[in-house]
Enzyme design. Structure first.
Site, mmCIF file in Angstrom:
data_model
loop_
_atom_site.group_PDB
_atom_site.id
_atom_site.type_symbol
_atom_site.label_atom_id
_atom_site.label_comp_id
_atom_site.label_asym_id
_atom_site.label_seq_id
_atom_site.Cartn_x
_atom_site.Cartn_y
_atom_site.Cartn_z
ATOM 1 N N GLY A 12 6.736 -38.602 11.528
ATOM 2 C CA GLY A 12 7.295 -39.292 10.373
ATOM 3 C C GLY A 12 7.292 -40.807 10.430
ATOM 4 O O GLY A 12 8.134 -41.451 9.806
ATOM 5 N N ASN A 14 5.092 -42.682 9.038
ATOM 6 C CA ASN A 14 4.769 -43.130 7.675
ATOM 7 C C ASN A 14 5.977 -42.998 6.755
ATOM 8 O O ASN A 14 6.200 -43.847 5.885
ATOM 9 C CB ASN A 14 3.571 -42.359 7.116
ATOM 10 N N MET A 91 0.696 -31.584 6.978
ATOM 11 C CA MET A 91 -0.523 -30.969 7.507
ATOM 12 C C MET A 91 -0.916 -29.649 6.845
ATOM 13 O O MET A 91 -1.648 -28.863 7.432
ATOM 14 C CB MET A 91 -0.387 -30.775 9.025
ATOM 15 N N ILE A 93 -2.708 -27.856 3.455
ATOM 16 C CA ILE A 93 -3.456 -28.080 2.211
ATOM 17 C C ILE A 93 -2.866 -27.131 1.174
ATOM 18 O O ILE A 93 -2.956 -25.903 1.325
ATOM 19 C CB ILE A 93 -4.961 -27.821 2.423
ATOM 20 N N LEU A 94 -2.244 -27.681 0.156
ATOM 21 C CA LEU A 94 -1.602 -26.842 -0.856
ATOM 22 C C LEU A 94 -2.633 -26.332 -1.860
ATOM 23 O O LEU A 94 -3.653 -26.980 -2.114
ATOM 24 C CB LEU A 94 -0.500 -27.619 -1.575
ATOM 25 N N ASN A 108 -1.727 -39.031 -0.761
ATOM 26 C CA ASN A 108 -1.843 -38.701 0.658
ATOM 27 C C ASN A 108 -2.332 -39.919 1.420
ATOM 28 O O ASN A 108 -3.146 -40.683 0.918
ATOM 29 C CB ASN A 108 -2.866 -37.555 0.815
ATOM 30 N N HIS A 110 -4.510 -40.913 4.670
ATOM 31 C CA HIS A 110 -5.460 -40.322 5.609
ATOM 32 C C HIS A 110 -5.886 -41.401 6.612
ATOM 33 O O HIS A 110 -6.212 -42.522 6.212
ATOM 34 C CB HIS A 110 -6.690 -39.781 4.862
HETATM 35 C C1 GAR Z 1 -0.819 -40.122 10.342
HETATM 36 O O1 GAR Z 1 -1.771 -40.812 11.086
HETATM 37 C C2 GAR Z 1 -1.417 -39.610 9.049
HETATM 38 O O2 GAR Z 1 -2.333 -40.477 8.477
HETATM 39 C C3 GAR Z 1 -2.107 -38.358 9.541
HETATM 40 O O3 GAR Z 1 -1.220 -37.788 10.476
HETATM 41 C C4 GAR Z 1 -0.418 -38.815 11.055
HETATM 42 C C5 GAR Z 1 1.040 -38.469 10.839
HETATM 43 O O4 GAR Z 1 1.886 -39.385 11.484
HETATM 44 N N1 GAR Z 1 -2.407 -37.475 8.453
HETATM 45 C C6 GAR Z 1 -3.515 -36.736 8.402
HETATM 46 O O5 GAR Z 1 -4.319 -36.695 9.305
HETATM 47 C C7 GAR Z 1 -3.686 -35.921 7.131
HETATM 48 N N2 GAR Z 1 -5.055 -35.519 6.981
HETATM 49 P P1 GAR Z 1 3.407 -39.555 11.044
HETATM 50 O O6 GAR Z 1 4.048 -38.171 11.001
HETATM 51 O O7 GAR Z 1 3.984 -40.382 12.172
HETATM 52 O O8 GAR Z 1 3.458 -40.265 9.725
#
Ligand code: GAR
Length: 207
Positions: A12, A14, A91, A93-94, A108, A110
């Site tokens: 989390g 982000n 994580m 895909i809905l 989203n 990425h």
């Molecule tokens: C982040 O780097 C995000 O961009 C990636 O997972 C990580 C989650 O970190 N998402 C993907 O790869 C989706 N395809 P977080 O839980 O610390 O935000």
């Protein structure tokens, strides 16, 4: 004021960037009203609770398939009266049942410059492993609207980040987060909340 619902599955960071942006007044006309996790032990839930944000848990593994899961997720999003849904390290895909119900209202983040290193199977550390294996000199992050095509929706913002010769996937992941993800995700949310994003012919224009 728009209701922002954030979907999470892991650490989390982000989500934290969004909370920090909200608390410093960067996100005007929007408020994180609920955080929904696909995992019961996601640390993102603690971050939400620390800031008094409502949490819900919808465990993917409790459902026989993604369609059943998506049905309950859509119900939850409707109950929360979500105006914007943000996938922040979410994580799953809905099903298009959800994406079609909320066109250009789900975004989203990425950890690569789409269309590189994206699509099914490209998530988390794996994305950075692939970028290092390919030997790219630049990578970065992308915030895009979510459609039924995995990582294929209209691109809202992107930011490039340098790759160093001695990078490990973990070091590169951290740099991409710090220099790109934690910046462009709050920016994109802020632009959405101010009604400054216009989608035309699958392209996003910032007004
Ligand atoms: C982040 O780097 C995000 O961009 C990636 O997972 C990580 C989650 O970190 N998402 C993907 O790869 C989706 N395809 P977080 O839980 O610390 O935000």
């Amino acid at each position: 004021m728009k209701n922002i619902v954030v979907l999470v599955s892991g650490g989390g960071t982000n989500l934290q960037a969004l909370i920090d942006a909200q608390e410093s007044g960067l996100i005007r006309n929007g408020k994180i009203t609920c955080v929904i996790s696909s995992k019961a032990d996601a640390y993102a839930l603690e971050r939400a609770k620390k800031h008094g944000i409502k949490t819900r848990i919808l465990i993917r593994k409790d459902y026989p398939d993604v369609t059943e899961y998506s049905r309950d997720m859509l119900k939850a999003l409707e109950e929360e009266k979500a105006d914007l849904v943000v996938y922040a390290g979410f994580m799953t895909i809905l099903d298009e049942l959800v994406t079609k119900a909320m066109p250009n209202k789900m975004m989203n983040v990425h950890p690569a410059l789409i269309p590189s290193f994206c699509g099914k199977g490209y998530y988390g550390l794996r994305v950075h492993e692939e970028a290092l294996a390919k030997g790219v000199k630049l990578t970065g992050a992308t915030v895009h609207f979510v459609t039924e095509v995995c990582d294929g929706g209209p691109i809202i913002l992107q930011k490039a980040v340098e790759v160093h010769d001695d990078d490990t996937p973990e070091i590169l992941q951290r740099r991409v987060m710090e220099q790109a993800e934690w910046k462009i995700l709050p920016q994109a949310v802020s632009l959405f909340c101010e009604d400054r994003l216009e989608v035309k012919d699958n392209k996003v224009y910032v007004r």
